[in-house]
Design a protein around this motif. Structure first.
Motif, short mmCIF file in Angstrom:
data_model
loop_
_atom_site.label_atom_id
_atom_site.label_comp_id
_atom_site.label_asym_id
_atom_site.label_seq_id
_atom_site.Cartn_x
_atom_site.Cartn_y
_atom_site.Cartn_z
N ARG A 87 0.87 -1.23 0.09
CA ARG A 87 -0.16 -0.08 0.06
C ARG A 87 0.80 1.35 -0.03
NH1 ARG A 87 -3.26 -3.22 3.54
NH2 ARG A 87 -2.32 -2.56 5.31
N ASP A 88 1.76 1.32 0.73
CA ASP A 88 2.82 2.30 0.86
C ASP A 88 3.45 2.51 -0.61
OD1 ASP A 88 4.28 4.31 1.95
OD2 ASP A 88 5.60 3.39 3.00
N LEU A 89 4.07 1.52 -1.03
CA LEU A 89 4.80 1.60 -2.38
C LEU A 89 3.70 2.06 -3.44
CD1 LEU A 89 6.55 -1.88 -2.49
CD2 LEU A 89 7.61 0.22 -2.73
N ASN A 90 2.67 1.51 -3.46
CA ASN A 90 1.61 1.99 -4.48
C ASN A 90 1.31 3.44 -4.35
OD1 ASN A 90 -0.18 0.82 -6.64
ND2 ASN A 90 -1.72 1.57 -5.59
N LEU A 91 1.28 4.08 -3.07
CA LEU A 91 1.08 5.41 -2.95
C LEU A 91 2.19 6.29 -3.49
CD1 LEU A 91 -0.39 7.68 -1.65
CD2 LEU A 91 0.80 7.29 0.56
N ALA A 92 3.36 5.84 -3.02
CA ALA A 92 4.38 6.71 -3.60
C ALA A 92 4.56 6.58 -5.33
CB ALA A 92 5.76 5.96 -2.96
N ARG A 93 4.23 5.21 -5.63
CA ARG A 93 4.18 5.23 -7.06
C ARG A 93 3.24 5.98 -7.89
NH1 ARG A 93 2.09 -0.36 -10.04
NH2 ARG A 93 2.83 -0.03 -12.23
N THR A 94 2.02 6.02 -7.31
CA THR A 94 0.85 6.68 -7.81
C THR A 94 1.24 8.14 -8.00
OG1 THR A 94 -0.68 5.09 -7.28
CG2 THR A 94 -1.51 7.16 -7.73
N VAL A 95 1.85 8.71 -6.90
CA VAL A 95 2.28 10.25 -6.76
C VAL A 95 3.06 10.36 -7.72
CG1 VAL A 95 3.17 12.00 -5.32
CG2 VAL A 95 1.59 10.39 -4.52
N ILE A 96 4.35 9.72 -8.01
CA ILE A 96 5.43 9.80 -8.91
C ILE A 96 4.87 9.57 -10.29
CG2 ILE A 96 7.55 9.15 -9.72
CD1 ILE A 96 8.25 8.81 -6.71
N GLU A 97 4.13 8.79 -10.58
CA GLU A 97 3.75 8.42 -11.99
C GLU A 97 2.67 9.43 -12.40
OE1 GLU A 97 3.51 5.04 -14.97
OE2 GLU A 97 4.56 5.17 -13.10
N LYS A 98 2.00 10.05 -11.74
CA LYS A 98 0.86 11.00 -11.86
C LYS A 98 1.71 12.44 -12.40
CE LYS A 98 -1.56 12.79 -8.93
NZ LYS A 98 -2.81 12.87 -7.77
N GLU A 99 2.59 12.59 -11.45
CA GLU A 99 3.44 14.00 -11.97
C GLU A 99 4.35 13.64 -13.07
OE1 GLU A 99 4.42 17.71 -11.75
OE2 GLU A 99 2.81 16.76 -10.69
N ALA A 100 4.86 12.61 -13.32
CA ALA A 100 5.64 12.34 -14.54
C ALA A 100 4.65 12.37 -15.91
CB ALA A 100 6.39 11.15 -14.31
N LEU A 101 3.52 11.73 -15.76
CA LEU A 101 2.67 11.63 -16.78
C LEU A 101 2.09 13.06 -17.03
CD1 LEU A 101 0.91 10.04 -18.56
CD2 LEU A 101 -0.70 9.87 -16.87
N ARG A 102 1.92 13.91 -16.08
CA ARG A 102 1.38 15.43 -16.52
C ARG A 102 2.54 16.16 -17.10
NH1 ARG A 102 -2.82 18.30 -14.49
NH2 ARG A 102 -3.06 16.71 -13.11
N LEU A 103 3.72 15.78 -16.80
CA LEU A 103 4.90 16.67 -17.07
C LEU A 103 5.19 16.37 -18.45
CD1 LEU A 103 7.42 16.84 -14.09
CD2 LEU A 103 6.21 18.89 -15.40
N SER A 104 5.09 14.84 -18.98
CA SER A 104 5.17 14.39 -20.35
C SER A 104 4.05 15.00 -21.34
CB SER A 104 5.04 12.75 -20.22
OG SER A 104 6.23 12.29 -19.64
N ILE A 105 2.79 14.96 -20.99
CA ILE A 105 1.84 15.66 -21.68
C ILE A 105 2.09 17.07 -22.11
CG2 ILE A 105 -0.52 16.24 -21.68
CD1 ILE A 105 -1.07 13.74 -19.93
#
Length: 255
Positions: free
Chosen positions: A91-109
């Protein structure tokens, strides 16, 4: 023994110029992530020497590095073992992964150009083929699906413009993959993975950052729910069979 000696044989997939410690670390790490080395498994030096053809000193150094990654526990007189699967850790890993993935996706867009778009289109095409095959398959999730899944998610965030962000994201992705790979049976449930992946890719290509980020958050949340349900179900099944904690039964799940 010179643990900095370079590996020379290409037969084991070794990389040019890597040290014995590097080779041991890379191969053990991959085997732990893919569950070739099972959660809780004792990592006995003599057995590892026979498997990997690497001496005890570089193996111990590699396991110390893996312990820093959270993939191995123990050390000293107790010896080493593969870290057990922990729902709270996931759950902790998934939380951190989600936060980073979301920001990286927004920047890529925001930053991505034609090459980024072409990479997503190609990766989404392969993902759709693998999702279709997975829906019809039985047993474990194939390596080809994992490669396609990793390829699509990486393509989506590849234009974020930050090597450090991609590095942190890659480490979290690998740690989450371990939980997926530990599954014995697929537990897709009512999910339409093909539709989920296509929706994220389409939103990214449409430059709809809010929608793409919301979809990726939902995608990861559904994965976490599926894994938690699989662990609960497997535990109940094991108790009904009278399994012990060391009986070798593993939780189910999929990403």
């Amino acid at each position: 023994m010179n643990t900095q000696a370079r590996t020379e044989s290409p037969d084991d997939g070794s990389l040019d110029g890597e040290t014995l410690v590097d080779a041991a670390y890379r191969r053990l790490r991959r085997d732990i992530i893919t569950s070739a080395r099972q959660p809780g498994e004792r990592l006995r030096i003599e057995k590892l020497k026979a498997i990997y053809g690497i001496g005890p000193t570089p193996l111990r150094e590699a396991m110390q590095k893996l312990a820093q990654d959270g993939l191995v526990v123990g050390g000293g007189n107790r010896g080493f073992a593969v870290a057990p699967l922990d729902p709270a850790e996931f759950r902790d890993l998934n939380l951190a992964r989600t936060v980073i993935e979301k920001e990286a996706l927004r920047l890529s867009i925001e930053n991505g150009g034609d090459d980024w778009e072409a990479g997503i289109v190609a990766a989404a095409y392969l993902m759709a083929k693998e999702d279709t095959a997975l829906a019809q398959a039985q047993g474990q999730v194939p390596d080809s699906w994992e490669r396609a899944n990793s390829g699509l998610h990486l393509a989506l965030v590849s234009a974020c413009g930050s090597n450090w962000l991609l590095k942190m994201r890659g480490g979290l992705h690998d740690l989450c993959e371990r939980y997926r790979r530990a599954s014995v049976y697929r537990r897709i449930g009512d999910r339409d993975l093909k539709a989920e992946h296509a929706a994220v890719a389409d939103a990214a290509l449409a430059r709809d950052a809010d929608l793409a980020c919301r979809l990726i958050v939902d995608h990861f949340a559904l994965t976490a729910e599926a894994l938690t349900a699989g662990q609960t179900s497997s535990k109940a099944d094991g108790e009904a069979r009278g399994d012990t904690p060391d009986s070798g039964n593993r939780p189910g799940g999929i990403a």
